[in-house]
Design an enzyme around this catalytic site. Structure first.
Site, mmCIF file in Angstrom:
data_model
loop_
_atom_site.group_PDB
_atom_site.id
_atom_site.type_symbol
_atom_site.label_atom_id
_atom_site.label_comp_id
_atom_site.label_asym_id
_atom_site.label_seq_id
_atom_site.Cartn_x
_atom_site.Cartn_y
_atom_site.Cartn_z
ATOM 1 N NE ARG A 96 5.771 -0.512 10.734
ATOM 2 C CZ ARG A 96 4.700 -0.412 10.071
ATOM 3 N NH1 ARG A 96 4.588 -0.050 8.839
ATOM 4 N NH2 ARG A 96 3.279 -1.016 10.403
ATOM 5 C CE LYS A 136 -2.234 -0.992 3.780
ATOM 6 N NZ LYS A 136 -1.723 -2.309 4.371
ATOM 7 N NE ARG A 146 7.638 -3.320 6.834
ATOM 8 C CZ ARG A 146 6.238 -2.945 6.878
ATOM 9 N NH1 ARG A 146 5.525 -2.752 5.734
ATOM 10 N NH2 ARG A 146 5.514 -3.137 7.687
ATOM 11 N NE ARG A 182 -5.147 0.790 9.245
ATOM 12 C CZ ARG A 182 -3.898 0.219 9.199
ATOM 13 N NH1 ARG A 182 -3.529 -0.831 9.656
ATOM 14 N NH2 ARG A 182 -3.019 1.033 8.699
ATOM 15 N NE ARG A 195 1.226 -4.566 11.570
ATOM 16 C CZ ARG A 195 2.387 -4.460 11.287
ATOM 17 N NH1 ARG A 195 3.257 -5.311 11.692
ATOM 18 N NH2 ARG A 195 2.684 -4.002 9.901
#
Ligand code: ADP
Length: 206
Positions: free
Chosen positions: A154, A16, A125, A91, A165
């Site tokens: 992160r 995204k 990531r 969301r 999540r």
């Protein structure tokens, strides 16, 4: 492509942020990521940042009113008058309704990837705090070897937080597909960054 209000949906790691940035450069319309807004508040240790830090770390969602308040403040700024790209908002159904009372959404682009792909992308990531760039050790874009030592993860890219999540995405964001109905365009997110960007562009001119 006329400037308008475009929202990106998709599981964590579906691209995204990457695709919203590409589109922002093409359309010259602001890219608003609620996740980035929260992380900036945490970084600058504001009252809001302190309030949401633990929530982000656990992978839970920030309460709707608080999130909408932050978004509203941003979209009231002049640069959003002609349109904007939302990444990570809404969301929940409540968030969608709050936004609707304020500004109508024109298009929802859903980047579809499996939960397995999501987990794989997020755990590999990496973030470069020196430049703000985001890399992926196994997919794309791969980091240059000489900077790998300074890359970080992160705090919510842990297996536990990713599971929370993804569960929230399916449970809370899933019902929004029928809420927005024919505004929804689905794009296969398991292709190269360029191919996904091409499919998005085609979806927006339809
Ligand atoms: P991701 O979607 O990949 O988990 P984001 O950077 O978009 O990452 O969001 C990070 C976190 O910020 C979320 O897990 C949640 O805690 C919070 N957040 C972002 N957007 C929202 C939102 N619209 N509603 C509630 N919480 C949000």
């Amino acid at each position: 492509m006329a400037k308008k209000v475009i929202c990106f949906f998709g599981p964590q790691g579906s691209g995204k942020g990457t695709q919203a940035k590409i589109l922002t450069d093409k359309l010259h319309t602001p890219h608003i990521s609620t996740g980035d807004l929260f992380r900036a508040a945490i970084e600058s240790k504001t009252a809001l940042g302190k309030q949401v830090e633990n929530i982000l770390q656990s992978g839970e969602l920030v309460p709707d009113e608080l999130t909408f308040g932050l978004l509203k403040e941003r979209i009231l700024q002049n640069d959003c008058a002609d349109g904007f790209i939302l990444d990570g908002y809404p969301r929940t159904l409540t968030q969608a309704r709050l936004l609707d009372e304020f500004r109508e959404v024109d298009v929802i682009i859903v980047l579809e990837i499996s939960d397995e792909e999501s987990l794989k992308r997020l755990t590999s990531r990496r973030y470069d705090s020196a430049t703000g760039a985001i890399y992926n050790l196994y997919t794309a874009p791969k980091p240059p070897k000489e900077i790998i030592h300074r890359l970080t993860q992160r705090p919510d890219d842990t297996a536990e937080a990713i599971a929370v999540r993804l569960q929230k995405y399916h449970q809370e964001t899933g019902p929004l597909f029928s809420y927005y109905q024919d505004k929804v365009s689905r794009v296969n997110g398991e292709q190269s960054i360029e191919k996904v960007a091409g499919d998005i562009e085609r979806a927006l001119v339809l």
